[in-house]
Design an enzyme around this catalytic site. Structure first.
Site, mmCIF file in Angstrom:
data_model
loop_
_atom_site.group_PDB
_atom_site.id
_atom_site.type_symbol
_atom_site.label_atom_id
_atom_site.label_comp_id
_atom_site.label_asym_id
_atom_site.label_seq_id
_atom_site.Cartn_x
_atom_site.Cartn_y
_atom_site.Cartn_z
ATOM 1 C CB CYS A 74 -12.299 28.965 -17.262
ATOM 2 S SG CYS A 74 -11.811 30.693 -17.280
ATOM 3 C CB CYS A 77 -14.224 31.894 -20.159
ATOM 4 S SG CYS A 77 -15.266 31.269 -18.829
ATOM 5 C CB CYS A 118 -5.871 27.318 -31.828
ATOM 6 S SG CYS A 118 -4.093 27.399 -31.686
ATOM 7 C CB CYS A 151 -14.681 34.859 -16.016
ATOM 8 S SG CYS A 151 -13.338 33.972 -16.813
ATOM 9 C CB CYS A 172 -14.559 31.699 -13.701
ATOM 10 S SG CYS A 172 -15.073 30.873 -15.220
HETATM 11 ZN ZN LIG Z 1 -13.808 31.731 -17.109
#
Ligand SMILES: [Zn+2]
Length: 135
Positions: A51, A99, A122, A102, A54
């Site tokens: 990510c 995510c 996607c 976060c 984070c």
């Molecule tokens: Zn994240």
């Protein structure tokens, strides 16, 4: 926007400071990058997609497949790393994914992926960083 509290939380000003304008628009504004615009689309090395908000590992490179859509596509996320919600924007019902750590928007999940999961995550390439496996 998000009623839920995530393990990683940042203020709007902090997000703006750490993300590029395009990343901010996608990840915090639920935007979509132009298809084919991200270099990660063509990333084929073994490694981990994390990510951009984070650093949590989201997808392993082995789960990536060429969907032809212009966005990086995966059939399975790292367990527990990606959460989904129903997205009724733009007059469609889609499954949004973000995510789990976060809350940043990543992309959408569609039920037309390859076996065995039959799912296609996607994902906007700008929402991720790629860490190649150590050789
Ligand atoms: Zn994240």
């Amino acid at each position: 926007m998000d009623a839920k509290t995530y393990p990683v939380t940042r203020t709007d000003a902090e997000w703006r400071a750490m993300l590029s304008p395009e990343q901010y628009q996608v990840m915090r504004g639920h935007g979509t990058e132009r298809p084919g615009s991200c270099a990660l689309l063509h990333e084929k090395r073994p490694g981990t997609f994390t990510c951009a908000g984070c650093g949590q590992p989201l997808f392993i490179a082995g789960q990536k497949f060429e969907s032809g859509t212009g966005w990086p596509s995966f059939d399975t996320p790292v367990e527990g790393a990606v959460e989904t919600t129903e997205d009724r924007s733009h007059g469609m019902v889609r499954t949004e994914c973000h995510c789990s750590q976060c809350g940043s928007h990543l992309g959408h999940v569609f039920p037309d992926g390859p076996p065995p999961t039959g799912l296609r995550y996607c994902i906007n390439g700008v929402a991720m960083e790629f860490e190649p496996d150590a050789a």
